[in-house]
Design an enzyme around this catalytic site. Structure first.
Site, PDB file in Angstrom:
ATOM      1  N   LYS A   1     -37.235  15.277  -8.737  1.00 60.25           N
ATOM      2  CA  LYS A   1     -36.042  14.357  -9.431  1.00 60.25           C
ATOM      3  C   LYS A   1     -36.097  12.967  -8.929  1.00 60.25           C
ATOM      4  O   LYS A   1     -35.562  12.158  -9.723  1.00 60.25           O
ATOM      5  CB  LYS A   1     -34.719  14.936  -8.566  1.00 60.25           C
ATOM      6  CG  LYS A   1     -34.274  16.271  -9.046  1.00 60.25           C
ATOM      7  CD  LYS A   1     -33.126  16.779  -8.371  1.00 60.25           C
ATOM      8  CE  LYS A   1     -32.734  18.110  -8.815  1.00 60.25           C
ATOM      9  NZ  LYS A   1     -31.251  18.573  -8.240  1.00 60.25           N
TER      10      LYS A   1
ATOM     11  N   ASP B   1     -26.068  16.854 -11.779  1.00 62.27           N
ATOM     12  CA  ASP B   1     -25.706  17.621 -10.663  1.00 62.27           C
ATOM     13  C   ASP B   1     -24.170  17.415 -10.113  1.00 62.27           C
ATOM     14  O   ASP B   1     -23.185  18.348  -9.947  1.00 62.27           O
ATOM     15  CB  ASP B   1     -26.557  17.456  -9.383  1.00 62.27           C
ATOM     16  CG  ASP B   1     -27.964  18.294  -9.619  1.00 62.27           C
ATOM     17  OD1 ASP B   1     -27.938  18.927 -10.523  1.00 62.27           O
ATOM     18  OD2 ASP B   1     -28.939  17.514  -8.951  1.00 62.27           O
TER      19      ASP B   1
HETATM   20  P1  NDP Z   1     -32.642  18.333   0.931  1.00 59.41           P
HETATM   21  O1  NDP Z   1     -33.974  18.815   1.633  1.00 59.41           O
HETATM   22  O2  NDP Z   1     -32.881  17.048   0.376  1.00 59.41           O
HETATM   23  O3  NDP Z   1     -31.834  18.113   2.218  1.00 59.41           O
HETATM   24  C1  NDP Z   1     -31.466  19.318   3.233  1.00 59.41           C
HETATM   25  C2  NDP Z   1     -30.339  19.018   4.034  1.00 59.41           C
HETATM   26  O4  NDP Z   1     -30.012  20.085   4.636  1.00 59.41           O
HETATM   27  C3  NDP Z   1     -30.122  17.888   4.718  1.00 59.41           C
HETATM   28  O5  NDP Z   1     -29.083  17.170   4.825  1.00 59.41           O
HETATM   29  C4  NDP Z   1     -30.692  18.570   5.986  1.00 59.41           C
HETATM   30  O6  NDP Z   1     -30.145  17.782   7.504  1.00 59.41           O
HETATM   31  C5  NDP Z   1     -29.851  19.839   6.123  1.00 59.41           C
HETATM   32  N1  NDP Z   1     -30.141  20.800   6.881  1.00 59.41           N
HETATM   33  C6  NDP Z   1     -31.320  21.505   6.944  1.00 59.41           C
HETATM   34  N2  NDP Z   1     -31.424  22.743   7.818  1.00 59.41           N
HETATM   35  C7  NDP Z   1     -30.187  22.527   8.548  1.00 59.41           C
HETATM   36  C8  NDP Z   1     -29.727  23.182   9.432  1.00 59.41           C
HETATM   37  N3  NDP Z   1     -30.494  24.075  10.048  1.00 59.41           N
HETATM   38  N4  NDP Z   1     -28.422  22.934  10.033  1.00 59.41           N
HETATM   39  C9  NDP Z   1     -27.779  21.857   9.342  1.00 59.41           C
HETATM   40  N5  NDP Z   1     -28.207  21.132   8.332  1.00 59.41           N
HETATM   41  C10 NDP Z   1     -29.510  21.274   7.854  1.00 59.41           C
HETATM   42  O7  NDP Z   1     -32.301  19.624   0.104  1.00 59.41           O
HETATM   43  P2  NDP Z   1     -31.257  19.372  -1.143  1.00 59.41           P
HETATM   44  O8  NDP Z   1     -30.184  18.545  -0.456  1.00 59.41           O
HETATM   45  O9  NDP Z   1     -31.758  19.123  -2.180  1.00 59.41           O
HETATM   46  O10 NDP Z   1     -30.545  21.033  -1.337  1.00 59.41           O
HETATM   47  C11 NDP Z   1     -29.796  21.421  -0.163  1.00 59.41           C
HETATM   48  C12 NDP Z   1     -29.098  22.798  -1.140  1.00 59.41           C
HETATM   49  O11 NDP Z   1     -28.562  22.419  -2.048  1.00 59.41           O
HETATM   50  C13 NDP Z   1     -30.152  23.856  -1.389  1.00 59.41           C
HETATM   51  O12 NDP Z   1     -29.887  24.725  -0.536  1.00 59.41           O
HETATM   52  C14 NDP Z   1     -30.019  23.857  -2.646  1.00 59.41           C
HETATM   53  O13 NDP Z   1     -29.980  25.470  -3.076  1.00 59.41           O
HETATM   54  C15 NDP Z   1     -28.627  23.359  -3.117  1.00 59.41           C
HETATM   55  N6  NDP Z   1     -28.660  23.049  -4.252  1.00 59.41           N
HETATM   56  C16 NDP Z   1     -27.849  23.836  -5.318  1.00 59.41           C
HETATM   57  C17 NDP Z   1     -27.992  23.347  -6.553  1.00 59.41           C
HETATM   58  C18 NDP Z   1     -26.921  24.106  -7.557  1.00 59.41           C
HETATM   59  O14 NDP Z   1     -26.858  23.892  -8.642  1.00 59.41           O
HETATM   60  N7  NDP Z   1     -26.262  25.127  -7.087  1.00 59.41           N
HETATM   61  C19 NDP Z   1     -28.491  22.028  -7.052  1.00 59.41           C
HETATM   62  C20 NDP Z   1     -29.149  21.472  -5.950  1.00 59.41           C
HETATM   63  C21 NDP Z   1     -29.363  21.850  -4.706  1.00 59.41           C
HETATM   64  P3  NDP Z   1     -31.046  16.682   8.050  1.00 59.41           P
HETATM   65  O15 NDP Z   1     -30.811  15.343   7.056  1.00 59.41           O
HETATM   66  O16 NDP Z   1     -30.640  16.657   9.325  1.00 59.41           O
HETATM   67  O17 NDP Z   1     -32.588  17.295   8.026  1.00 59.41           O
END
Ligand code: NDP
Length: 315
Positions: free
Chosen positions: A91, A127
């Site tokens: 993206k 989104d």
């Molecule tokens: P990114 O990799 O960009 O971000 C991941 C995020 O999750 C960060 O904020 C990270 O924190 C946090 N994180 C990861 N592991 C943990 C943990 N164990 N405890 C707390 N926080 C954690 O991923 P995306 O933002 O792109 O995707 C996130 C979610 O959104 C996914 O699960 C995806 O399935 C969902 N999604 C759903 C969509 C839909 O249409 N329903 C569309 C797009 C996404 P840190 O910054 O500290 O690493």
């Protein structure tokens, strides 16, 4: 001379840069790009949408490693694709490959939908608006009227927080495991959400540390809690928050849809809260993309039926 073989318009084949030449020029091709892309549910409901409105079109999956994105985009232009969606991790790179992008896509720094307007590529990000529509559908409320806490400041967290700020939600609390990312996002969005409205002692937008006690206290003044982290996707992930910090008055939305109920949602249900998963967001971001491509209102009932069917057979 041998003619190249063409794929069936509704083929479940996963194409690559090397094989996408097999996609016929007619009916109009569309696609979802991702890496991985095999399990994308988008073809199920986009094909149903084209079918329901009797629009001749085909919609395929194209597996696209980030380094091949420019070449795949060039090929789609040459093959006159009508448009495409892109998922992770493409993206952000997609924004740099379009001729113009909407303000929302530029603020987010990410494009999930492209319209090929006679060779001119226009980038959108649906989104956030998909999430707003999902909250309205699931809970019968508008994001504008809510006090919202968002967990996560990655791609999805940024998209939802930005949309919530653009909608001027009543209060926005951002929480991220790495607190500095939530703080940076809050600072960036403060001018977007700002209004003269006074809300007692509370800041209109703030970032707080990921601390159960602090989160629990803040939740007393929150209507909608959203998980936009990737924690909950894996069966071994711990619940993001315990049931004791959640209350029956909360609405809880998890952007994750597989599993159908994350441990966060199970705890929220146990606490008596109303819950919903991310399938509705997936549906509505796709519906918005469909309307951009076709100029027609998306046939939501047909899309929802196809999505639920595809999701239940993939669980
Ligand atoms: P990114 O990799 O960009 O971000 C991941 C995020 O999750 C960060 O904020 C990270 O924190 C946090 N994180 C990861 N592991 C943990 C943990 N164990 N405890 C707390 N926080 C954690 O991923 P995306 O933002 O792109 O995707 C996130 C979610 O959104 C996914 O699960 C995806 O399935 C969902 N999604 C759903 C969509 C839909 O249409 N329903 C569309 C797009 C996404 P840190 O910054 O500290 O690493």
């Amino acid at each position: 001379m041998a003619t190249p073989s063409t794929a069936a318009p509704d083929s479940d084949q996963v194409f690559t840069l090397e094989t996408m030449g097999q996609i016929a020029a007619a009916p109009k091709p569309y696609a979802v790009l991702g890496y991985p892309v095999t399990h994308s549910l988008s073809p199920s409901f986009q094909r149903a949408a084209f079918g329901a409105l009797q629009i001749p079109a085909q919609y395929h999956r194209i597996e696209t490693p980030a380094e091949k994105l420019p070449a795949v985009v060039a090929a789609m232009k040459a093959q006159q694709f009508g448009g495409w969606n892109c998922t992770l991790p493409l993206k952000i790179d997609m924004l740099g490959l379009v001729d113009e992008a909407t303000e929302t896509a530029r603020i987010l720094g990410a494009v999930n939908t492209v319209l090929n307007d006679n060779g001119r590529l226009i980038g959108f990000n649906t989104d956030g608006e998909g999430w707003v529509a999902a909250i309205r559908e699931e809970f019968g409320v508008d994001v504008h009227d809510l006090r919202i806490m968002i967990l996560g400041a990655g791609g999805a967290g940024r998209a939802l927080a930005t949309q919530a700020a653009l909608e001027k939600c009543q209060r926005l609390v951002l929480v991220n495991r790495t607190t500095s990312r939530a703080q940076e996002l809050a600072a960036q969005l403060a001018p977007v959400i700002h209004s003269d409205k006074l809300l007692g002692a509370h800041a209109r937008i703030e970032a707080i540390p990921w601390d159960e006690e602090i989160i629990g206290r803040e939740l007393a003044d929150i209507d909608l809690l959203v998980n936009a982290t990737s924690s909950g996707l894996k069966s071994y992930d711990l619940p993001l928050l315990p049931a004791r910090v959640l209350s029956p008055s909360l609405l809880v939305y998890d952007t994750i849809y597989k599993p159908h109920r994350t441990k966060l949602l199970l705890n929220a249900e146990q606490a008596g809260a109303r819950v919903a998963n991310g399938l509705s967001m997936l549906l509505h971001q796709g519906a918005a993309a469909f309307s951009l491509w076709t100029g027609r209102p998306a046939p939501l009932t047909a899309m929802r039926t196809a999505l639920l069917q595809a999701a239940s057979s993939s669980l």
